[in-house]
Design an enzyme around this catalytic site. Structure first.
Site, PDB file in Angstrom:
ATOM      1  CG  HIS A 208     -11.190   4.708  17.136  1.00 42.72           C
ATOM      2  ND1 HIS A 208     -11.662   4.703  15.842  1.00 42.72           N
ATOM      3  CD2 HIS A 208     -10.176   3.790  17.149  1.00 42.72           C
ATOM      4  CE1 HIS A 208     -10.980   3.852  15.104  1.00 42.72           C
ATOM      5  NE2 HIS A 208     -10.068   3.275  15.879  1.00 42.72           N
ATOM      6  CB  CYS A 241      -3.518  -0.199  14.170  1.00 44.56           C
ATOM      7  SG  CYS A 241      -2.365   0.912  13.353  1.00 44.56           S
TER       8      CYS A 241
HETATM    9  P1  HMG Z   1       6.685   7.337   3.566  1.00 43.57           P
HETATM   10  O1  HMG Z   1       7.206   5.998   3.155  1.00 43.57           O
HETATM   11  O2  HMG Z   1       7.379   8.028   4.670  1.00 43.57           O
HETATM   12  O3  HMG Z   1       6.586   8.419   2.439  1.00 43.57           O
HETATM   13  O4  HMG Z   1       5.141   7.143   3.911  1.00 43.57           O
HETATM   14  P2  HMG Z   1       6.829   8.479   0.923  1.00 43.57           P
HETATM   15  O5  HMG Z   1       6.361   9.833   0.545  1.00 43.57           O
HETATM   16  O6  HMG Z   1       8.252   8.076   0.648  1.00 43.57           O
HETATM   17  O7  HMG Z   1       5.851   7.401   0.262  1.00 43.57           O
HETATM   18  C1  HMG Z   1       6.116   6.019   0.198  1.00 43.57           C
HETATM   19  C2  HMG Z   1       5.389   5.426  -0.990  1.00 43.57           C
HETATM   20  O8  HMG Z   1       3.994   5.610  -0.830  1.00 43.57           O
HETATM   21  C3  HMG Z   1       5.751   6.113  -2.303  1.00 43.57           C
HETATM   22  O9  HMG Z   1       5.556   5.167  -3.337  1.00 43.57           O
HETATM   23  C4  HMG Z   1       4.679   7.170  -2.417  1.00 43.57           C
HETATM   24  O10 HMG Z   1       4.452   7.567  -3.759  1.00 43.57           O
HETATM   25  C5  HMG Z   1       3.485   6.446  -1.888  1.00 43.57           C
HETATM   26  P3  HMG Z   1       6.757   4.283  -3.919  1.00 43.57           P
HETATM   27  O11 HMG Z   1       7.805   5.277  -4.304  1.00 43.57           O
HETATM   28  O12 HMG Z   1       7.186   3.360  -2.815  1.00 43.57           O
HETATM   29  O13 HMG Z   1       6.126   3.552  -5.073  1.00 43.57           O
HETATM   30  N1  HMG Z   1       2.480   7.316  -1.267  1.00 43.57           N
HETATM   31  C6  HMG Z   1       1.166   7.159  -1.451  1.00 43.57           C
HETATM   32  N2  HMG Z   1       0.453   6.286  -2.190  1.00 43.57           N
HETATM   33  C7  HMG Z   1      -0.890   6.394  -2.146  1.00 43.57           C
HETATM   34  N3  HMG Z   1      -1.526   7.327  -1.410  1.00 43.57           N
HETATM   35  C8  HMG Z   1      -0.861   8.198  -0.665  1.00 43.57           C
HETATM   36  C9  HMG Z   1       0.550   8.145  -0.670  1.00 43.57           C
HETATM   37  N4  HMG Z   1       1.500   8.841  -0.040  1.00 43.57           N
HETATM   38  C10 HMG Z   1       2.677   8.330  -0.420  1.00 43.57           C
HETATM   39  N5  HMG Z   1      -1.519   9.095   0.057  1.00 43.57           N
HETATM   40  C11 HMG Z   1       2.916   7.800   4.542  1.00 43.57           C
HETATM   41  C12 HMG Z   1       4.381   8.185   4.548  1.00 43.57           C
HETATM   42  C13 HMG Z   1       2.174   8.743   5.448  1.00 43.57           C
HETATM   43  C14 HMG Z   1       2.402   7.882   3.124  1.00 43.57           C
HETATM   44  C15 HMG Z   1       2.811   6.333   5.063  1.00 43.57           C
HETATM   45  O14 HMG Z   1       3.432   6.266   6.293  1.00 43.57           O
HETATM   46  C16 HMG Z   1       1.384   5.898   5.175  1.00 43.57           C
HETATM   47  O15 HMG Z   1       0.680   5.683   4.205  1.00 43.57           O
HETATM   48  N6  HMG Z   1       0.919   5.700   6.436  1.00 43.57           N
HETATM   49  C17 HMG Z   1      -0.451   5.321   6.693  1.00 43.57           C
HETATM   50  C18 HMG Z   1      -0.454   4.184   7.650  1.00 43.57           C
HETATM   51  C19 HMG Z   1      -1.859   3.749   7.919  1.00 43.57           C
HETATM   52  O16 HMG Z   1      -2.728   3.795   7.059  1.00 43.57           O
HETATM   53  N7  HMG Z   1      -2.084   3.262   9.164  1.00 43.57           N
HETATM   54  C20 HMG Z   1      -3.359   2.728   9.564  1.00 43.57           C
HETATM   55  C21 HMG Z   1      -4.411   3.770   9.689  1.00 43.57           C
HETATM   56  S1  HMG Z   1      -4.305   4.699  11.208  1.00 43.57           S
HETATM   57  C22 HMG Z   1      -5.121   3.719  12.367  1.00 43.57           C
HETATM   58  O17 HMG Z   1      -5.505   2.606  12.088  1.00 43.57           O
HETATM   59  C23 HMG Z   1      -5.422   4.323  13.714  1.00 43.57           C
HETATM   60  C24 HMG Z   1      -6.874   4.781  13.870  1.00 43.57           C
HETATM   61  O18 HMG Z   1      -7.762   3.701  13.627  1.00 43.57           O
HETATM   62  C25 HMG Z   1      -7.111   5.323  15.287  1.00 43.57           C
HETATM   63  C26 HMG Z   1      -6.633   4.354  16.370  1.00 43.57           C
HETATM   64  O19 HMG Z   1      -7.114   3.211  16.454  1.00 43.57           O
HETATM   65  O20 HMG Z   1      -5.768   4.779  17.121  1.00 43.57           O
HETATM   66  C27 HMG Z   1      -7.224   5.900  12.891  1.00 43.57           C
HETATM   67 MG    MG Z   2      -8.339   2.184  15.054  1.00 43.73          MG
END
Ligand code: HMG
Ligand code: MG
Length: 311
Positions: A208, A241
Site C-alpha cells: 500500500h 491520511c
Molecule cells: P476515541 O475518540 O478514542 O474513542 O476514538 P471514543 O470511543 O471516545 O469515540 C469517540 C466518538 O466516536 C464517540 O462519539 C463515539 O461514539 C464515536 P461522540 O461521543 O463524540 O459523539 N465512535 C464511532 N462512531 C462511528 N463509528 C465507530 C465509532 N467508534 C466510536 N466505529 C476511534 C477511537 C478508533 C473510534 C477513532 O480514533 C477513530 O475513528 N479512528 C479512525 C481514524 C481513521 O479512520 N484514520 C484513517 C484510516 S487509516 C489510514 O488511512 C491508513 C491506511 O490507509 C494504511 C496506510 O496508508 O498506512 C489504512
Molecule cells: Mg493509506
C-alpha cells in the site's frame, strides 16, 4: 526473479482517497465513483469506513454509500472497522469484508486510533472473532512500515512481528502501508527480505504505497519482483491520511495498470473504463488527476480529462 502472472488490485480510492478530501462529496457522487470502478473490472473496492465521524467526517455516510452502490457479481466491497461499533455498522451495511488497521509506531497509533499498539491489538481480538462468526474475512493494515511522520525510521523487525501477529490473529492478509511514501526501492527490498526470510508467506502480503516522494511505482516493482501479488491503488492517485500531515495520495490505479500492461501481468481491469472513473472523480473534485498515465492518455486522445468541466 519471476514476476507474478497475475495480480489483484485493491482499489482504495473511495476510502483512502475520499477520507482526505476537503471537498464534501454527496452519497450519489461517491456511489457513482464506486459503480464506475466496479464496471471497469476491479474486483476489490474499499468503499468506505465505519470510524468515528468526529475523527473522519468525510466517511460519516459510508452506510448510505453501501446501500446506494450497485453490487457487481464477484466484486468484494470492503470497509475499515476500528472497533466493534464499526463492525456492527459494517455488518448492517452488508460489506463483503472488513479491514482492521494498526501502526508500527506508538506515536502514529495514538494519532490515528487514540490508543497504544497493544490496546489496539487487544481491541481487535473481539472484532476478529465476531467477524469470523459472521463469516466476514478480515484484512489487516499496518501503517508506517517504511517510515513514520513522528518517529522517523522504523525497524523492519517490528513490521515482521506485527505482521505475524495480525496473520496469527486471523487476518487473511496484511497490507504493508508506506503511509508517508518515504520508502525507496532499497528500503522496500530490505523490508521484504526481513519479512520473507522471517517466514511470512508472500501470498499473504499486499503493498500500500503512498506516492508522496514519487517512489511508489519503483517500490511496487520491487514488491512484484519479490512475488507480492496484491497491490493497493487509488483511482486518480487520490488519498492520504488525515493523521499523517503532508502525506499525499496512494499510487494511481491508472499508473499501476499501465505498468502491469507493460510487464505482461494480468490484472483484469479495462483501462478505458478506469479512465472514465478517473475523469469522473477529477471533475467532481474540480482538479486535475494525479495519475501521470491518465494525463498522458487523455492528452494523446485529445480529451480534456481530469480537469474541472467549468475550466
Ligand atoms: P476515541 O475518540 O478514542 O474513542 O476514538 P471514543 O470511543 O471516545 O469515540 C469517540 C466518538 O466516536 C464517540 O462519539 C463515539 O461514539 C464515536 P461522540 O461521543 O463524540 O459523539 N465512535 C464511532 N462512531 C462511528 N463509528 C465507530 C465509532 N467508534 C466510536 N466505529 C476511534 C477511537 C478508533 C473510534 C477513532 O480514533 C477513530 O475513528 N479512528 C479512525 C481514524 C481513521 O479512520 N484514520 C484513517 C484510516 S487509516 C489510514 O488511512 C491508513 C491506511 O490507509 C494504511 C496506510 O496508508 O498506512 C489504512
Ligand atoms: Mg493509506
Amino acid at each position: 526473479m519471476k514476476l507474478p502472472d497475475k495480480v489483484c488490485l485493491v482499489e482504495v480510492g473511495p476510502r483512502d482517497g475520499l477520507q482526505n478530501e476537503a471537498t464534501a462529496l454527496s452519497v450519489v457522487q461517491k456511489s457513482t465513483l464506486v459503480d464506475k470502478l466496479s464496471a471497469c473490472g476491479l474486483s476489490v473496492i474499499e468503499t468506505g469506513s465505519f470510524v468515528s465521524a468526529r475523527w473522519v467526517p468525510q466517511m460519516a455516510d459510508s452506510g448510505d454509500v453501501f446501500s446506494t452502490i450497485r453490487r457487481y457479481p464477484g466484486v468484494r466491497y470492503t470497509a475499515l472497522t476500528p472497533n466493534e461499533r464499526g463492525l456492527d455498522a459494517a455488518i448492517d451495511a452488508d460489506v463483503s469484508e472488513v479491514a482492521i488497521f494498526a501502526a508500527v509506531t506508538e506515536s502514529f497509533s495514538m494519532k490515528n486510533l487514540n490508543a497504544s499498539i497493544a490496546a489496539t491489538l487487544s481491541r481487535y481480538e473481539t472484532v476478529l472473532s465476531r467477524a469470523a462468526a459472521a463469516g466476514l474475512p478480515v484484512r489487516g493494515y499496518l501503517s508506517c512500515v517504511l517510515g513514520c511522520p513522528y518517529e522517523g525510521a522504523v525497524a523492519p523487525e517490528a513490521v515482521r512481528r506485527l505482521t505475524r501477529h495480525l496473520l496469527d490473529a486471523g487476518c487473511h492478509e496484511v497490507s504493508l502501508g508506506d503511509t508517508i511514501g518515504t520508502g525507496t526501492a532499497g528500503s522496500m527490498n530490505h523490508l521484504l527480505d526481513v519479512l520473507l526470510d522471517g517466514g511470512i508467506p508472500v501470498e499473504r502480503l499486499a503493498v500500500h504505497c503512498h506516492d508522496t516522494y514519487g517512489q511508489a511505482l519503483a517500490n511496487i516493482l520491487v514488491a512484484l519482483q519479490r512475488g507480492v501479488g496484491t497491490i493497493d491503488t487509488s483511482v486518480s492517485g487520490l488519498g492520504g491520511c488525515p493523521f499523517a500531515v503532508g502525506a499525499t495520495g496512494n499510487v494511481a490505479t491508472e499508473d499501476v495498470v499501465y505498468l502491469l500492461d507493460g510487464l505482461g501481468i494480468e490484472h483484469g481491469v479495462d483501462l478505458d473504463g478506469l479512465l472514465d472513473a478517473s475523469r469522473y472523480i477529477s471533475e467532481q473534485l474540480g482538479r486535475e488527476t494525479q495519475s501521470r498515465a491518465a494525463r498522458a492518455l487523455f492528452a494523446a486522445r485529445g480529451i480534456a480529462g481530469g480537469h474541472s468541466t467549468s475550466t
